[in-house]
Design a protein around this motif. Sequence first.
Motif, short mmCIF file in Angstrom:
data_model
loop_
_atom_site.label_atom_id
_atom_site.label_comp_id
_atom_site.label_asym_id
_atom_site.label_seq_id
_atom_site.Cartn_x
_atom_site.Cartn_y
_atom_site.Cartn_z
N ARG A 178 54.37 -15.58 51.27
CA ARG A 178 53.50 -16.12 51.78
C ARG A 178 53.68 -17.40 52.04
N HIS A 186 48.41 -19.25 53.84
CA HIS A 186 46.82 -19.91 53.70
C HIS A 186 47.21 -20.29 55.78
N SER A 187 47.90 -20.50 56.30
CA SER A 187 47.75 -20.70 58.06
C SER A 187 49.15 -19.37 59.07
N GLU A 188 48.53 -18.01 58.20
CA GLU A 188 49.23 -17.15 58.40
C GLU A 188 48.01 -15.62 58.33
N SER A 189 47.87 -14.79 59.34
CA SER A 189 46.58 -13.69 59.75
C SER A 189 47.31 -12.63 60.51
N MET A 241 45.69 -10.93 62.74
CA MET A 241 45.17 -10.93 63.92
C MET A 241 46.13 -10.53 64.91
N GLN A 290 41.11 -6.83 56.08
CA GLN A 290 41.16 -8.08 54.85
C GLN A 290 40.25 -8.49 53.99
N PRO A 349 39.83 -13.99 52.30
CA PRO A 349 41.03 -14.88 53.75
C PRO A 349 42.60 -14.24 52.98
N THR A 350 43.97 -14.43 53.79
CA THR A 350 44.88 -14.30 53.89
C THR A 350 45.06 -13.03 53.27
N TYR A 393 45.43 -9.19 52.22
CA TYR A 393 44.77 -7.42 53.08
C TYR A 393 44.91 -6.36 51.89
#
Length: 283
Positions: free
Chosen positions: A228, A260-263, A265, A273, A276-277, A279
């Motif tokens: 994270r 929180h700001s990583e994905s 996508m 998923q 949220p965040t 997987y």
Amino acid sequence: MESSYEYGFVKMDDESFDRLSTFVTREYGIKLPISKKSMLESRLNKKVKSLGLDSYKTFLDYLFSKEGMQAEVFNVIDLITTNKTDFFREAAHFQFLTQDFLPRYQQEYNRNALKIWSAGCSTGEEPYTLVMALEEYRRRHPELTYSLLASDISLRVIQTAFQGIYTMDRVENIPMEMKRTYFMRSKTDADLVRVKPQYRNKIQYKRINLMDDQYSLSREDYDMIFCRNVLIYFDKQVQERVLRKFCGHLRRGGLLFLGHSESIMGMSLPLKQVRPTVYQVTT
Ligand SMILES: C[S@@+](CC[C@H](N)C(=O)[O-])C[C@H]1O[C@@H](n2cnc3c(N)ncnc32)[C@H](O)[C@@H]1O
């Protein structure tokens, strides 16, 4: 020629910035756009001066020599990395893990001995939060055991994590009851607490550069990887490479937690998923 030494402050010339940022991005994945130059300059100033040098050019000539690579590169990485972290950071992850996911996972995959990896553990708040969350879970599910690996590129933060000593303000958001259970007060300094040894012993530490081609860890062995607020410093291609390696180390049904700001996508990875965040490995 303009002096690079002004009022005791060593200025970084653009060529030196390029040399250093190219090296850091290639070896450690960390992006360093030109907007980071003054940050870099101020973080490294003391080091340059302590070596008795008066320019970044001479500092980098030394750093990239055989001797410098042995003696200083670790210190430079310690200074360049951003290690911001907190106990129970992004608390929803720990709630989901213990209140929702674990009871199902234990049953469905028949797993009672978890292996968890905190990759980019910084000064230890993330792996110790996992210890606290899992110990609380174990009160209701004593059959569960776990082992935790915590890794980082910076030796300085690994040492801090290993010691498990924190100032009072770092632990102020941890509920009092948990503080009593998991920490002890220093006998000599009222502002310090230390994680109790039986909980410190739950964590093994390793220096792992996530940029390495392979991590010296068993494949398909981890139930969960927490990585994270680390990938955010890498560019998209490097992120995808690292995430693909993580997938190879996760067991079927295992989880990957990002910041929180990583994905993921736009990446083609065997992950779906589930929150949220968060997987889950699909293969
Ligand atoms: C902002 S901290 C995140 C700490 C924790 N995971 C959290 O979310 O609170 C990012 C950490 O990633 C580490 N890091 C940066 N580049 C790395 C690399 N190439 N390999 C391993 N760790 C790296 C840094 O040293 C730093 O401790």
